[in-house]
Design an enzyme around this catalytic site. Sequence first.
Site, PDB file in Angstrom:
ATOM      1  N   SER A  53       9.338  78.053 -24.375  1.00  0.00           N
ATOM      2  CA  SER A  53       9.539  77.963 -22.924  1.00  0.00           C
ATOM      3  C   SER A  53      10.484  76.796 -22.670  1.00  0.00           C
ATOM      4  O   SER A  53      10.636  75.907 -23.520  1.00  0.00           O
ATOM      5  CB  SER A  53       8.183  77.664 -22.269  1.00  0.00           C
ATOM      6  OG  SER A  53       8.348  77.209 -20.947  1.00  0.00           O
ATOM      7  N   TYR A 112      -0.185  73.448 -21.204  1.00  0.00           N
ATOM      8  CA  TYR A 112       0.924  74.374 -21.469  1.00  0.00           C
ATOM      9  C   TYR A 112       2.122  73.623 -22.070  1.00  0.00           C
ATOM     10  O   TYR A 112       2.702  74.056 -23.072  1.00  0.00           O
ATOM     11  CB  TYR A 112       1.317  75.059 -20.161  1.00  0.00           C
ATOM     12  CG  TYR A 112       2.316  76.184 -20.300  1.00  0.00           C
ATOM     13  CD1 TYR A 112       1.907  77.463 -20.656  1.00  0.00           C
ATOM     14  CD2 TYR A 112       3.671  75.979 -20.043  1.00  0.00           C
ATOM     15  CE1 TYR A 112       2.815  78.513 -20.760  1.00  0.00           C
ATOM     16  CE2 TYR A 112       4.590  77.019 -20.143  1.00  0.00           C
ATOM     17  CZ  TYR A 112       4.148  78.284 -20.498  1.00  0.00           C
ATOM     18  OH  TYR A 112       5.059  79.318 -20.598  1.00  0.00           O
TER      19      TYR A 112
HETATM   20  P1  NAD Z   1       1.875  87.836 -19.205  1.00  0.00           P
HETATM   21  O1  NAD Z   1       0.650  87.262 -18.575  1.00  0.00           O
HETATM   22  O2  NAD Z   1       2.560  88.973 -18.533  1.00  0.00           O
HETATM   23  O3  NAD Z   1       1.573  88.269 -20.704  1.00  0.00           O
HETATM   24  C1  NAD Z   1       0.763  87.498 -21.550  1.00  0.00           C
HETATM   25  C2  NAD Z   1       0.259  88.378 -22.662  1.00  0.00           C
HETATM   26  O4  NAD Z   1      -0.634  87.611 -23.490  1.00  0.00           O
HETATM   27  C3  NAD Z   1      -0.553  89.577 -22.148  1.00  0.00           C
HETATM   28  O5  NAD Z   1      -0.283  90.712 -22.922  1.00  0.00           O
HETATM   29  C4  NAD Z   1      -1.997  89.119 -22.360  1.00  0.00           C
HETATM   30  O6  NAD Z   1      -2.907  90.192 -22.501  1.00  0.00           O
HETATM   31  C5  NAD Z   1      -1.836  88.333 -23.643  1.00  0.00           C
HETATM   32  N1  NAD Z   1      -2.972  87.456 -23.899  1.00  0.00           N
HETATM   33  C6  NAD Z   1      -3.469  86.472 -23.122  1.00  0.00           C
HETATM   34  N2  NAD Z   1      -4.574  85.942 -23.701  1.00  0.00           N
HETATM   35  C7  NAD Z   1      -4.767  86.611 -24.869  1.00  0.00           C
HETATM   36  C8  NAD Z   1      -5.737  86.536 -25.891  1.00  0.00           C
HETATM   37  N3  NAD Z   1      -6.753  85.667 -25.860  1.00  0.00           N
HETATM   38  N4  NAD Z   1      -5.619  87.380 -26.938  1.00  0.00           N
HETATM   39  C9  NAD Z   1      -4.613  88.301 -26.992  1.00  0.00           C
HETATM   40  N5  NAD Z   1      -3.659  88.400 -26.044  1.00  0.00           N
HETATM   41  C10 NAD Z   1      -3.749  87.572 -24.994  1.00  0.00           C
HETATM   42  O7  NAD Z   1       2.867  86.616 -19.394  1.00  0.00           O
HETATM   43  P2  NAD Z   1       4.414  86.512 -19.811  1.00  0.00           P
HETATM   44  O8  NAD Z   1       5.080  85.787 -18.719  1.00  0.00           O
HETATM   45  O9  NAD Z   1       4.961  87.800 -20.272  1.00  0.00           O
HETATM   46  O10 NAD Z   1       4.290  85.474 -21.007  1.00  0.00           O
HETATM   47  C11 NAD Z   1       4.562  85.799 -22.345  1.00  0.00           C
HETATM   48  C12 NAD Z   1       4.960  84.534 -23.083  1.00  0.00           C
HETATM   49  O11 NAD Z   1       6.158  84.034 -22.507  1.00  0.00           O
HETATM   50  C13 NAD Z   1       3.929  83.409 -22.995  1.00  0.00           C
HETATM   51  O12 NAD Z   1       3.855  82.734 -24.237  1.00  0.00           O
HETATM   52  C14 NAD Z   1       4.520  82.491 -21.941  1.00  0.00           C
HETATM   53  O13 NAD Z   1       4.104  81.162 -22.091  1.00  0.00           O
HETATM   54  C15 NAD Z   1       6.003  82.657 -22.229  1.00  0.00           C
HETATM   55  N6  NAD Z   1       6.880  82.268 -21.128  1.00  0.00           N
HETATM   56  C16 NAD Z   1       6.818  82.908 -19.934  1.00  0.00           C
HETATM   57  C17 NAD Z   1       7.668  82.508 -18.923  1.00  0.00           C
HETATM   58  C18 NAD Z   1       7.655  83.175 -17.592  1.00  0.00           C
HETATM   59  O14 NAD Z   1       8.292  82.655 -16.682  1.00  0.00           O
HETATM   60  N7  NAD Z   1       6.991  84.302 -17.412  1.00  0.00           N
HETATM   61  C19 NAD Z   1       8.568  81.470 -19.133  1.00  0.00           C
HETATM   62  C20 NAD Z   1       8.600  80.850 -20.367  1.00  0.00           C
HETATM   63  C21 NAD Z   1       7.756  81.258 -21.366  1.00  0.00           C
END
Ligand code: NAD
Length: 261
Positions: free
Chosen positions: A143, A156
């Site tokens: 991130s 985080y």
């Molecule tokens: P999201 O909430 O849409 O997806 C998260 C995924 O992780 C889901 O499939 C959820 O079921 C899974 N998950 C959560 N807890 C779990 C567990 N205990 N066991 C198995 N699976 C689990 O979020 P996203 O935005 O798609 O995030 C995905 C990644 O991208 C994360 O690591 C997040 O930190 C990173 N990220 C997101 C953003 C953003 O702006 N959305 C920015 C930077 C980084």
Amino acid sequence: MSLSKRNAVVTGSTSGIGLAYARALAKEGANVVINGLGAASDIEKERAAIETEFGVTCLYDAADMLKPAEITGMIANAEAKLGSVDILVNNAGIQYVSPIEDFPVEKWDQIIGVDLSSAFHTIRAAALGMKARKWGRIINTASAHSRVASPFKAAYVAAKHGIAGLNKVVALELAAYGVTSNCISPGYVWTPLVEKQIPDTMKARNLTREQVIHDVLLEAQPTKEFVTVEQVAALAVFLCSDAASQITGANISMDGGWTAG
Ligand code: NAD
């Protein structure tokens, strides 16, 4: 299709960026294990759609990224059912927003567990096979918060800085075996994870929904646009290509200029 004969595991791929990774890798011909939480019927719909749209094998593994034995089991199952894990995408992630003095201890443990430790467990389990086959791609969704901090996101930011460090160690250890390890570091991508933190940010900073979107989220991003899940997934596909074989140990930003400042 550049990735036919490759097998991929994508953690946290029932939603958001992870689902986009799974679909993009499958589009290139890779078989994919999807993983994550959610309603069984929704997950089955996504799994079946990947198989029919892209003509690959797509399996679902319900491993909880907080449980090391389930994580190790997921990698072992993937190797047993598909023959190998060639591409490992560590993507599962959760967020919690709170002032440090009120930060719930169990939320700290969960975020470190899902966002950081799960990647240690998957890599630990998959590295041996990748080394033996002399080919592998490890991609960690870090991130912008692996480079810079924001207030109220203690766990985080700590987890994301941690995965950037883990990535470098893994890259060095596996460099001579045809295995690369890289972080993709998005800024704000419009996904359920971002949407869900809006109410808490409204509370923590005493702002309206619109103010959180424009003055907190997009405030950080000079382009003033959200990154799309398809853009993040396209970078992962590139990192799996032969053209990217010399990119390892990198932490690649896709944040609309956020961390340039
Ligand atoms: P999201 O909430 O849409 O997806 C998260 C995924 O992780 C889901 O499939 C959820 O079921 C899974 N998950 C959560 N807890 C779990 C567990 N205990 N066991 C198995 N699976 C689990 O979020 P996203 O935005 O798609 O995030 C995905 C990644 O991208 C994360 O690591 C997040 O930190 C990173 N990220 C997101 C953003 C953003 O702006 N959305 C920015 C930077 C980084």
